[in-house]
Design a protein around this motif. Sequence first.
Motif, PDB file in Angstrom:
ATOM      1  N   ASP A 192       0.833  -1.212   0.000  1.00 40.08           N
ATOM      2  CA  ASP A 192       0.000   0.000   0.000  1.00 40.08           C
ATOM      3  C   ASP A 192       0.864   1.258   0.000  1.00 40.08           C
ATOM      4  N   ALA A 193       1.924   1.262   0.805  1.00 44.03           N
ATOM      5  CA  ALA A 193       2.817   2.422   0.866  1.00 44.03           C
ATOM      6  C   ALA A 193       3.506   2.635  -0.484  1.00 44.03           C
ATOM      7  N   LYS A 194       3.944   1.547  -1.096  1.00 42.39           N
ATOM      8  CA  LYS A 194       4.606   1.649  -2.405  1.00 42.39           C
ATOM      9  C   LYS A 194       3.626   2.169  -3.449  1.00 42.39           C
ATOM     10  N   ARG A 195       2.388   1.698  -3.398  1.00 40.78           N
ATOM     11  CA  ARG A 195       1.353   2.156  -4.335  1.00 40.78           C
ATOM     12  C   ARG A 195       1.116   3.660  -4.167  1.00 40.78           C
ATOM     13  N   GLN A 196       1.017   4.131  -2.926  1.00 41.51           N
ATOM     14  CA  GLN A 196       0.820   5.560  -2.678  1.00 41.51           C
ATOM     15  C   GLN A 196       2.005   6.377  -3.197  1.00 41.51           C
ATOM     16  N   GLN A 197       3.214   5.870  -2.962  1.00 44.47           N
ATOM     17  CA  GLN A 197       4.411   6.556  -3.439  1.00 44.47           C
ATOM     18  C   GLN A 197       4.408   6.665  -4.964  1.00 44.47           C
ATOM     19  N   LEU A 198       4.072   5.585  -5.636  1.00 45.05           N
ATOM     20  CA  LEU A 198       4.047   5.590  -7.095  1.00 45.05           C
ATOM     21  C   LEU A 198       2.962   6.505  -7.639  1.00 45.05           C
ATOM     22  N   ARG A 199       1.809   6.539  -6.974  1.00 40.78           N
ATOM     23  CA  ARG A 199       0.737   7.443  -7.423  1.00 40.78           C
ATOM     24  C   ARG A 199       1.162   8.899  -7.271  1.00 40.78           C
ATOM     25  N   GLN A 200       1.879   9.208  -6.183  1.00 39.39           N
ATOM     26  CA  GLN A 200       2.370  10.572  -6.006  1.00 39.39           C
ATOM     27  C   GLN A 200       3.393  10.908  -7.088  1.00 39.39           C
ATOM     28  N   GLN A 201       4.285   9.973  -7.382  1.00 42.60           N
ATOM     29  CA  GLN A 201       5.262  10.196  -8.451  1.00 42.60           C
ATOM     30  C   GLN A 201       4.560  10.395  -9.791  1.00 42.60           C
ATOM     31  N   GLN A 202       3.490   9.637 -10.014  1.00 44.46           N
ATOM     32  CA  GLN A 202       2.729   9.775 -11.256  1.00 44.46           C
ATOM     33  C   GLN A 202       2.111  11.162 -11.350  1.00 44.46           C
ATOM     34  N   ARG A 203       1.546  11.658 -10.239  1.00 43.82           N
ATOM     35  CA  ARG A 203       0.965  13.007 -10.233  1.00 43.82           C
ATOM     36  C   ARG A 203       2.053  14.046 -10.501  1.00 43.82           C
ATOM     37  N   ASP A 204       3.215  13.862  -9.869  1.00 45.72           N
ATOM     38  CA  ASP A 204       4.330  14.796 -10.070  1.00 45.72           C
ATOM     39  C   ASP A 204       4.787  14.801 -11.525  1.00 45.72           C
ATOM     40  N   ILE A 205       4.854  13.640 -12.136  1.00 42.08           N
ATOM     41  CA  ILE A 205       5.252  13.542 -13.544  1.00 42.08           C
ATOM     42  C   ILE A 205       4.217  14.219 -14.439  1.00 42.08           C
ATOM     43  N   GLU A 206       2.934  14.000 -14.140  1.00 42.63           N
ATOM     44  CA  GLU A 206       1.884  14.637 -14.937  1.00 42.63           C
ATOM     45  C   GLU A 206       1.969  16.159 -14.845  1.00 42.63           C
ATOM     46  N   LYS A 207       2.251  16.689 -13.645  1.00 39.87           N
ATOM     47  CA  LYS A 207       2.409  18.142 -13.484  1.00 39.87           C
ATOM     48  C   LYS A 207       3.604  18.634 -14.284  1.00 39.87           C
ATOM     49  N   MET A 208       4.705  17.907 -14.208  1.00 41.79           N
ATOM     50  CA  MET A 208       5.897  18.328 -14.936  1.00 41.79           C
ATOM     51  C   MET A 208       5.669  18.289 -16.445  1.00 41.79           C
ATOM     52  N   LEU A 209       4.966  17.270 -16.918  1.00 38.51           N
ATOM     53  CA  LEU A 209       4.651  17.202 -18.349  1.00 38.51           C
ATOM     54  C   LEU A 209       3.786  18.385 -18.775  1.00 38.51           C
ATOM     55  N   ALA A 210       2.824  18.751 -17.938  1.00 40.48           N
ATOM     56  CA  ALA A 210       1.974  19.913 -18.250  1.00 40.48           C
ATOM     57  C   ALA A 210       2.815  21.182 -18.294  1.00 40.48           C
ATOM     58  N   GLN A 211       3.750  21.328 -17.375  1.00 41.56           N
ATOM     59  CA  GLN A 211       4.625  22.504 -17.372  1.00 41.56           C
ATOM     60  C   GLN A 211       5.510  22.518 -18.616  1.00 41.56           C
ATOM     61  N   LEU A 212       5.989  21.364 -19.023  1.00 43.55           N
ATOM     62  CA  LEU A 212       6.790  21.285 -20.244  1.00 43.55           C
ATOM     63  C   LEU A 212       5.955  21.644 -21.470  1.00 43.55           C
ATOM     64  N   ASP A 213       4.708  21.185 -21.494  1.00 41.26           N
ATOM     65  CA  ASP A 213       3.812  21.533 -22.601  1.00 41.26           C
ATOM     66  C   ASP A 213       3.605  23.046 -22.666  1.00 41.26           C
ATOM     67  N   GLU A 214       3.385  23.680 -21.499  1.00 46.51           N
ATOM     68  CA  GLU A 214       3.206  25.136 -21.447  1.00 46.51           C
ATOM     69  C   GLU A 214       4.469  25.856 -21.921  1.00 46.51           C
ATOM     70  N   ALA A 215       5.621  25.397 -21.451  1.00 48.49           N
ATOM     71  CA  ALA A 215       6.889  26.019 -21.852  1.00 48.49           C
ATOM     72  C   ALA A 215       7.117  25.859 -23.352  1.00 48.49           C
ATOM     73  N   THR A 216       6.770  24.715 -23.890  1.00 51.92           N
ATOM     74  CA  THR A 216       6.904  24.483 -25.332  1.00 51.92           C
ATOM     75  C   THR A 216       6.015  25.432 -26.105  1.00 51.92           C
ATOM     76  N   ALA A 217       4.762  25.570 -25.663  1.00 49.87           N
ATOM     77  CA  ALA A 217       3.813  26.451 -26.355  1.00 49.87           C
ATOM     78  C   ALA A 217       4.294  27.907 -26.308  1.00 49.87           C
ATOM     79  N   ARG A 218       4.774  28.355 -25.139  1.00 47.53           N
ATOM     80  CA  ARG A 218       5.278  29.737 -25.025  1.00 47.53           C
ATOM     81  C   ARG A 218       6.499  29.945 -25.910  1.00 47.53           C
ATOM     82  N   THR A 219       7.379  28.964 -25.919  1.00 50.19           N
ATOM     83  CA  THR A 219       8.603  29.070 -26.719  1.00 50.19           C
ATOM     84  C   THR A 219       8.278  29.107 -28.205  1.00 50.19           C
ATOM     85  N   ARG A 220       7.348  28.248 -28.636  1.00 52.00           N
ATOM     86  CA  ARG A 220       6.955  28.243 -30.057  1.00 52.00           C
ATOM     87  C   ARG A 220       6.310  29.589 -30.440  1.00 52.00           C
TER      88      ARG A 220
END
Length: 129
Positions: A93-121
């Motif tokens: 259960d602890a490992k599952r929670q950790q992985l879900r948090q990492q997944q949320r963090d990755i999704e946020k970072m991907l969204a930030q990268l998408d925004e940075a790409t759009a601004r740069t373009r």
Amino acid sequence: MSTTTTSYSISALAQEFGITTRTIRFYEDKGLLSPERRGQTRIYSPEDRVRLKLILRGKRLGFSLDESREIIDMYDPSKGNVDQLNRLLERIDAKRQQLRQQQRDIEKMLAQLDEATARTRAALKEQTS
């Protein structure tokens, strides 16, 4: 009536589990396995084989060696393994929670990268227009 005790060589276990003998020696150095020694030869018992299997399973689940050791060492044949299984569920259960948090963090970072790409373009388009 003859009793035969099954034993395993380091190379047999390495081949069976698809790992190197160096990996097995590493687990020995960490105190996770303790084969009998006859001179320079290591003789592994069926219990050592099961421990190795559980260590590798824990690794696949993302457990640290210390976490695997804790769970494996809880087994007491005289008491059964209810406590061990409950601890395993807690760790899963602890490992599952950790992985879900990492997944949320990755999704946020991907969204930030998408925004940075759009601004740069957009900035690049303004520069070339």
